[in-house]
Design an enzyme around this catalytic site. Structure first.
Site, PDB file in Angstrom:
ATOM      1  N   HIS A 149       1.950   4.289  -2.986  1.00  0.00           N
ATOM      2  CA  HIS A 149       1.901   5.752  -2.853  1.00  0.00           C
ATOM      3  C   HIS A 149       3.097   6.431  -3.524  1.00  0.00           C
ATOM      4  O   HIS A 149       2.944   7.489  -4.139  1.00  0.00           O
ATOM      5  CB  HIS A 149       1.853   6.162  -1.379  1.00  0.00           C
TER       6      HIS A 149
ATOM      7  N   HIS B 235       0.843  -1.206   0.000  1.00  0.00           N
ATOM      8  CA  HIS B 235       0.000   0.000   0.000  1.00  0.00           C
ATOM      9  C   HIS B 235       0.875   1.251   0.000  1.00  0.00           C
ATOM     10  O   HIS B 235       0.633   2.194  -0.762  1.00  0.00           O
ATOM     11  CB  HIS B 235      -0.912  -0.029   1.232  1.00  0.00           C
ATOM     12  N   GLU B 236       1.917   1.258   0.857  1.00  0.00           N
ATOM     13  CA  GLU B 236       2.780   2.442   0.957  1.00  0.00           C
ATOM     14  C   GLU B 236       3.682   2.597  -0.269  1.00  0.00           C
ATOM     15  O   GLU B 236       3.915   3.721  -0.731  1.00  0.00           O
ATOM     16  CB  GLU B 236       3.606   2.385   2.245  1.00  0.00           C
TER      17      GLU B 236
END
Length: 204
Positions: A178, A174-175
């Site tokens: 980003h 998820h990170e």
């Protein structure tokens, strides 16, 4: 004063006001790698990001500062387009409600993280995912790799390779999304949000 200069001031605590929301172009940009050895400003930014996560998971500080709880934060979310992420995954109490011996299963600031290999099998969280930069609920399975191997540098400039599975693997993906300009709902099947394939591992 740049966004980073403001964020790393000794008196500044990162709050929800610093976190940019979907629609901001920084969230869709591919972030730049940080230079090694790390400069003091990038080390300080990583420390501030970790401080935010700790505050967000502390009920007293979260209420005082008006924070949403988070287990990860990427620099682009605070309008700094650099490849820096912080992860803070708490251990849960046992079945009897006793606190864990170790507060966190994973606590790290990762500089220039990169997924170097991954499993064929995919996985998704049963409850879906949320994001500090997305104020709305987006339902559906966010399909990710069940296991990943990640290379990164720590704040000392030491290189690491770590193998992750389960929830920690989901968090780091998820990170890393980003810093690549990707948001979690990009990975939800728009036509059938809860589509399950035979090999998809659903994590509770």
């Amino acid at each position: 004063m740049s966004a980073q200069d403001k964020l790393i001031k000794p008196s500044h605590l990162i709050t929800m006001d610093d976190i940019i929301r979907e629609g901001n172009p920084t969230l869709r940009a591919v972030a730049k790698e940080v230079s090694l050895p790390l400069c003091d400003e990038d080390i300080l930014l990583g420390e501030k990001m970790m401080q935010f996560l700790k505050h967000s998971q502390n009920p007293v500080m979260a209420e005082k500062l008006g924070l949403r709880a988070g287990v990860g934060l990427a620099a682009p979310q605070i309008d700094v387009s650099k490849r820096i992420i912080a992860v803070l995954v708490p251990n849960l109490p046992d079945k009897e409600g006793n606190p864990p011996k170790e507060a966190y299963s994973w606590q790290e600031v990762l500089y220039n993280p990169k997924i170097v290999s991954h499993s064929v099998q995919d996985a998704a969280l049963s409850d879906g995912e949320g994001c500090l930069s997305v104020d709305r609920v987006v339902e559906g399975y966010v399909v990710r790799h069940a296991r990943v191997t990640v290379d990164y540098y720590d704040k000392e400039g030491q290189q690491h390779r770590i193998k992750l599975k389960g929830y920690n693997a989901i968090v780091v993906q998820h990170e890393i999304d980003h810093i690549n300009g990707v948001l979690f709902y990009d990975r939800i099947n728009a036509k059938n949000p809860f589509e399950t394939k035979e090999e998809l591992l659903i994590l509770d």
